[in-house]
Design an enzyme around this catalytic site. Structure first.
Site, mmCIF file in Angstrom:
data_model
loop_
_atom_site.group_PDB
_atom_site.id
_atom_site.type_symbol
_atom_site.label_atom_id
_atom_site.label_comp_id
_atom_site.label_asym_id
_atom_site.label_seq_id
_atom_site.Cartn_x
_atom_site.Cartn_y
_atom_site.Cartn_z
ATOM 1 N N LYS A 119 0.860 -1.185 0.000
ATOM 2 C CA LYS A 119 0.000 0.000 0.000
ATOM 3 C C LYS A 119 0.897 1.235 0.000
ATOM 4 O O LYS A 119 1.977 1.212 0.624
ATOM 5 C CB LYS A 119 -0.885 -0.040 1.257
ATOM 6 C CG LYS A 119 -1.914 1.073 1.361
ATOM 7 C CD LYS A 119 -2.805 0.838 2.577
ATOM 8 C CE LYS A 119 -3.839 1.926 2.756
ATOM 9 N NZ LYS A 119 -4.740 1.678 3.909
ATOM 10 N N SER B 243 -9.622 1.637 3.080
ATOM 11 C CA SER B 243 -8.769 2.437 2.230
ATOM 12 C C SER B 243 -7.688 1.626 1.497
ATOM 13 O O SER B 243 -7.061 2.153 0.588
ATOM 14 C CB SER B 243 -8.075 3.514 3.066
ATOM 15 O OG SER B 243 -7.190 2.913 4.008
ATOM 16 N N SER C 3 -9.668 -0.736 7.362
ATOM 17 C CA SER C 3 -9.154 -0.517 6.005
ATOM 18 C C SER C 3 -8.482 -1.714 5.346
ATOM 19 O O SER C 3 -8.170 -1.666 4.153
ATOM 20 C CB SER C 3 -8.185 0.667 5.997
ATOM 21 O OG SER C 3 -8.908 1.861 6.101
#
Lengths: 483, 94
Positions: free
Chosen positions: A78, A153, A177
């Site tokens: 990420k 997210s 997330s």
């Protein structure tokens, strides 16, 4: 052989048997990326040339008999996890050209274990959001149905794994997330116990919640990646010194006959989507058939969890994101103008132009609840709520071994459906944020599809540092599902 | 609803310049969120309820000198650099 379809554990076995080499895996994944990435858009950056060279080096290490746990396995990160000399942007204009000056602890661990970093994945800006729509770059699409959001997210990490562009990815979970996008895309996603994985090199959002978590298409793969990255790190003052268990020792299906699973009634009300509830009940029946005892329990203060989470997280975000001043790093407004503006104006302009609307909203909310006159009414009370909810969960764990809830109260939603209503978006985190508040480990397990072919996730929560146990139960559930 | 002045005061505290449209939108949206958050008023809290969710696991390290980030690395992301310093706008205007 279509290597991109295999899990990391299957690839590790083939590599050990010398049936394939790392370069074969990388070639297969890059072909897959070329095929599907233009429509999914999971990646912010793909290190295509670099990973080919890294794969060749990995193959040489294997030839010399020096193999790490992840030797030759590609992994996506990420974009809030630092990878030295590569961009780490948090999908924000504020950090659009930020080059990480050091590696995150988890990045070091992956590289030391022979893992190959294939690229950085898209996310909601600074990990604030549940849909990928808050990315300053572009929106990632759900591989299960391109009209739908992959959740967030950790949107790109979930989508990349689900679309078989990579077998493993790391996300970060502050209020859900990792778990919510795992649920929305039909993969596994684990939020470990708070402090199990070092946060060193993870860009901070809300420091008392943030945890890096593995995302994969099998329980064994989650165990493999967790094994690689878990453990104490003196550079994170909250990192636990507790010994790391052997998570990979979960291949023998756990006998569920002595296990008691608690189902909090507050998570199965009429407000939960009917198809989500039905799939979760079916999963519970499967666990019961496998021998587990299912009992209803109550988490009476559940209603306050989301509010407490959002208040504390916003307060922590307002403090953490104060570092973006456009001086030492990050976007600076008007930097090319010959006539410089006053320092305070430079801060105001840089932050006003560099942050997206959701980030601004949360910083202002955090500033509000920490300001004079509102601190006691909001922030102090939210901290008390957190303590009460945590005690209530600890109490529940005195009578049960694990808790089970839906990961999300709703099915994946269409892109654009909720973006105009922040409160509706925040409510997506209702079921995950409770265990972010308390710091317990929780995994989202795929448990079926709706009539519309949208994935449903089951959240399995364990006692503190009981990651191995919930992985074993998840494995047993998977085995029961396949029989 | 949060007034325009309140939003401006918050944006000043947070050091974030907002456009006129953003002031209106954020005021409305924050109001909705804060209304929902008033749910917390119903939570039964006793005087003995502390604010610490769990025993803090943080610890203190030895206060020893260790190598820090090399200067070129520390400066590489700065928008403006002068020699080996971060360049900043003037703090005071004439």
């Amino acid at each position: 052989m279509e290597l991109h379809k295999l899990t990391a554990t299957e690839l590790v076995l083939l590599l050990k048997q010398k049936q394939i080499c790392a370069l074969d895996i990388v070639t297969s994944l890059l072909d897959r990326i070329n095929e599907v990435e233009p429509s999914i858009r999971a990646f912010l950056e793909i290190y295509d040339c670099e990973i080919i060279e890294a794969a060749k080096l990995s193959d040489r290490r294997r030839y010399r008999g020096k193999c790490g746990l992840l030797e030759g396995i590609p992994i996506a990160l990420k974009d809030n996890i630092c990878f030295i000399d590569h961009k780490t942007t948090c999908a924000s204009k504020m950090l659009h050209n930020f080059i990480a000056p050091y590696n995150a602890h988890v990045t070091e661990k992956i590289i030391a274990a022979g893992g190959l970093i294939i690229g950085k994945t898209n996310m909601d800006e600074f990990a604030m959001g549940s849909s990928s729509e808050n990315s300053a770059r572009f929106c990632t699409r759900n591989p299960q149905n391109l009209e739908y959001s992959p959740g967030g997210s950790s949107s790109g990490s979930a989508a990349a794994v689900a679309a078989k562009m990579v077998p493993l990815a790391l996300g970060s979970d502050t209020g859900g997330s990792v778990r919510q996008p795992a649920s929305f895309t039909g993969i596994y996603g684990l939020k470990p116990t708070y402090s199990r994985i070092s946060r060193y090199g993870l860009v901070a959002f809300a420091s008392s919640f943030d945890q890096i978590g593995p995302m994969a298409r099998s329980v064994s793969d989650i165990a493999l990646l967790l094994q690689t990255i878990a453990g104490h790190d003196p550079r994170d003052a909250t990192s636990s010194t507790r010994c790391v268990e052997n998570y990979m020792d979960i291949t023998t299906a756990q006998d569920l006959t002595a296990i008691k699973i608690g189902v909090p009634r507050e998570y199965f009300t009429e407000e939960v989507d009917r198809e989500v509830a039905a799939k979760c009940h079916k999963a519970l029946a499967r666990l019961e058939n496998a021998g587990a005892t299912i009992c209803e329990i109550s988490l009476a203060n559940f209603d306050y969890a989301l509010t407490a989470y959002y208040l504390i997280a916003a307060a922590e975000a307002s403090a953490n994101l104060a570092r973006y001043d456009g001086i030492r790093y990050g976007y600076r407004a008007g930097q090319t103008q010959k006539k410089a503006v006053e320092l305070s104006q430079s801060y105001m302009n840089s932050r006003g132009q560099g942050f997206g609307i959701e980030v601004k909203r949360r910083i202002l909310l955090g500033t509000y609840v920490l300001s004079r006159g509102y601190y006691d009414a909001y922030y102090a009370k939210a901290l008390q709520a957190r303590a009460i909810i945590t005690r209530e969960i600890e109490q529940a764990f005195k009578s049960v071994d694990a808790l089970v809830t839906p990961t999300s109260p709703i099915l994946p939603f269409k892109i654009g459906e909720k973006i105009a209503d922040p409160l509706a978006m925040y409510l997506c985190d209702t079921f995950t944020s409770t265990f972010s508040l308390s710091g317990h480990p929780a995994i989202s397990i795929p448990c079926g599809y709706s009539g519309n072919d949208l994935p449903v996730g089951l959240q399995l929560v364990g006692k503190r540092f009981d990651e191995k146990f919930i992985l074993q139960v998840a494995q047993a559930y998977q085995s029961a599902k396949n029989t | 609803m949060l007034s325009r002045e309140e939003i401006r005061y918050l944006s000043h505290l947070a050091q974030i310049r907002l456009s006129a449209d953003e002031e209106i939108t954020i005021a409305q949206q924050m109001e909705n969120v804060l209304q929902h958050f008033q749910l917390l008023d119903k939570l039964q809290i006793s005087g003995s309820d502390d604010q610490e969710p769990r025993a803090a696991s943080s610890w203190l390290r030895e206060d020893s000198v260790k190598p820090s980030l090399p200067l070129p690395k520390a400066l590489q992301n700065a928008p403006l650099v002068q020699d080996t310093y971060f360049a900043v706008p003037p703090m005071l205007t004439k």
